[in-house]
Design a protein around this motif. Structure first.
Motif, mmCIF file in Angstrom:
data_model
loop_
_atom_site.group_PDB
_atom_site.id
_atom_site.type_symbol
_atom_site.label_atom_id
_atom_site.label_comp_id
_atom_site.label_asym_id
_atom_site.label_seq_id
_atom_site.Cartn_x
_atom_site.Cartn_y
_atom_site.Cartn_z
ATOM 1 N N GLU A 149 20.293 28.193 -83.179
ATOM 2 C CA GLU A 149 21.431 28.606 -83.751
ATOM 3 C C GLU A 149 22.536 27.773 -84.286
ATOM 4 O OE1 GLU A 149 22.394 32.084 -84.474
ATOM 5 O OE2 GLU A 149 20.003 32.165 -84.081
ATOM 6 N N GLU A 150 22.861 26.507 -83.671
ATOM 7 C CA GLU A 150 23.541 25.654 -83.749
ATOM 8 C C GLU A 150 23.121 25.058 -85.218
ATOM 9 O OE1 GLU A 150 26.846 22.776 -83.351
ATOM 10 O OE2 GLU A 150 26.542 24.719 -82.753
ATOM 11 N N LYS A 151 22.145 24.656 -85.311
ATOM 12 C CA LYS A 151 21.612 24.137 -86.963
ATOM 13 C C LYS A 151 21.779 25.306 -87.994
ATOM 14 C CE LYS A 151 18.044 20.923 -86.010
ATOM 15 N NZ LYS A 151 16.761 20.432 -86.262
ATOM 16 N N LYS A 152 21.546 26.367 -87.646
ATOM 17 C CA LYS A 152 21.854 27.614 -88.694
ATOM 18 C C LYS A 152 23.513 27.506 -89.005
ATOM 19 C CE LYS A 152 20.969 32.581 -89.360
ATOM 20 N NZ LYS A 152 20.310 33.670 -88.858
ATOM 21 N N ARG A 153 24.204 27.592 -87.822
ATOM 22 C CA ARG A 153 25.663 27.526 -87.883
ATOM 23 C C ARG A 153 26.224 26.307 -88.977
ATOM 24 N NH1 ARG A 153 29.989 24.896 -86.442
ATOM 25 N NH2 ARG A 153 28.936 23.682 -85.081
ATOM 26 N N LEU A 154 25.390 25.060 -88.693
ATOM 27 C CA LEU A 154 25.891 23.932 -89.233
ATOM 28 C C LEU A 154 25.340 23.899 -90.549
ATOM 29 C CD1 LEU A 154 25.127 21.458 -86.483
ATOM 30 C CD2 LEU A 154 27.468 21.756 -87.603
ATOM 31 N N GLU A 193 27.876 25.907 -92.693
ATOM 32 C CA GLU A 193 28.953 25.093 -92.723
ATOM 33 C C GLU A 193 28.861 24.048 -94.050
ATOM 34 O OE1 GLU A 193 30.854 21.513 -90.191
ATOM 35 O OE2 GLU A 193 30.407 23.329 -88.989
ATOM 36 N N ARG A 198 28.980 13.558 -90.097
ATOM 37 C CA ARG A 198 29.529 14.191 -88.765
ATOM 38 C C ARG A 198 29.105 12.924 -87.853
ATOM 39 N NH1 ARG A 198 31.461 17.172 -91.839
ATOM 40 N NH2 ARG A 198 31.540 19.342 -91.801
ATOM 41 N N PRO A 208 22.582 17.920 -84.110
ATOM 42 C CA PRO A 208 21.350 18.253 -83.140
ATOM 43 C C PRO A 208 20.172 17.912 -83.947
ATOM 44 C CG PRO A 208 22.211 20.238 -84.040
ATOM 45 C CD PRO A 208 23.348 19.250 -84.412
#
Length: 188
Positions: free
Chosen positions: A2-7, A10, A162, A166
Motif C-alpha cells: 500500500e505504501e508503494k501504491k501511495r508513493l 504521489e 526521497r 520501501p
C-alpha cells in the motif's frame, strides 16, 4: 504494498503538475549534466525507454546519441513482463506499444544484447539515496537489471528524490542518479 501504491500516485501527481516551462528548464539542465558526465562519454550504446508526456523527454537524449554516433536501443515489453531491447536508428522503427509507450517494431530493428548496452537509463517516479526507485509497478526494469552488469542511471528532478523508499526482495538499485541539482554516484 500500500505504501508503494501511495508513493506511485504521489510521484505521478508530482510529474503531472510541473508547469511546462519549468519542465523544459529541468529537462535542459538534466541533459546538460548527462551529456557532460563520464558515464555518457564512455558509453557507446545507450538503452532507454521512450518517455510518456508527463515524464522527462528522452528524444533530446536520443538525438544527442545519434549526433555523437552512439547506438540507441529501446525496449519492447514481452508477455512475461520481460523486455527485449532493439537498436533504433530512426523514429520510423517505432510504433505505439504497451502502456501507450513507443516501442520498436521487431521486423524493422536488430535485437540488442544486454551485455552490449553500456548505459541503461532506468525510468521511475521517485528515487532514494540508496538507488531504489518507485516505478509503475510492473517490475520490468527490476527483472532486466537483476543480472545487468553495466552502468545504470536514473534521471529525475530533485523533487523526485526521497531519503528512503520501501524496497522489497525483487527491487533493484540504480548505480547513479542524475537530478537537476547534479550527478549522484550511488555505487560508492
Amino acid at each position: 504494498m500500500e505504501e508503494k501504491k501511495r508513493l506511485r500516485q504521489e510521484g505521478l501527481q508530482l510529474l503531472r503538475e510541473i508547469p511546462p516551462t519549468e519542465k523544459l528548464r529541468i529537462e535542459h539542465q538534466l541533459a546538460s549534466f548527462l551529456f557532460s558526465s563520464a558515464v555518457w562519454k564512455h558509453a557507446n550504446t545507450i538503452g532507454l525507454t521512450m518517455a510518456l508526456p508527463h515524464e522527462w523527454d528522452t528524444t533530446r537524449i536520443i538525438q544527442q546519441a545519434w549526433l555523437e554516433k552512439k547506438n540507441v536501443c529501446v525496449p519492447l515489453t514481452l508477455e512475461n513482463r520481460g523486455m527485449q531491447f532493439y537498436y533504433v536508428e530512426s523514429y520510423n522503427q517505432l510504433t505505439d506499444g504497451a502502456f501507450q509507450i513507443k516501442e520498436p517494431v521487431p521486423d524493422r530493428c536488430t535485437p540488442a544484447f544486454k551485455e552490449d548496452i553500456d548505459l541503461l537509463l532506468v525510468p521511475g517516479l521517485l528515487f532514494d539515496k540508496a538507488g531504489y526507485r518507485i516505478g509503475y509497478g510492473g517490475g520490468y526494469y527490476d527483472r532486466y537489471i537483476a543480472d545487468y552488469r553495466h552502468t545504470t542511471i536514473a534521471i529525475a528532478s530533485s523533487q523526485q528524490f526521497r531519503q528512503s523508499l520501501p524496497a522489497g526482495p525483487y527491487d533493484r538499485r540504480v548505480g547513479h542518479l542524475l537530478t537537476d541539482d547534479g550527478f549522484i554516484d550511488l555505487t560508492e
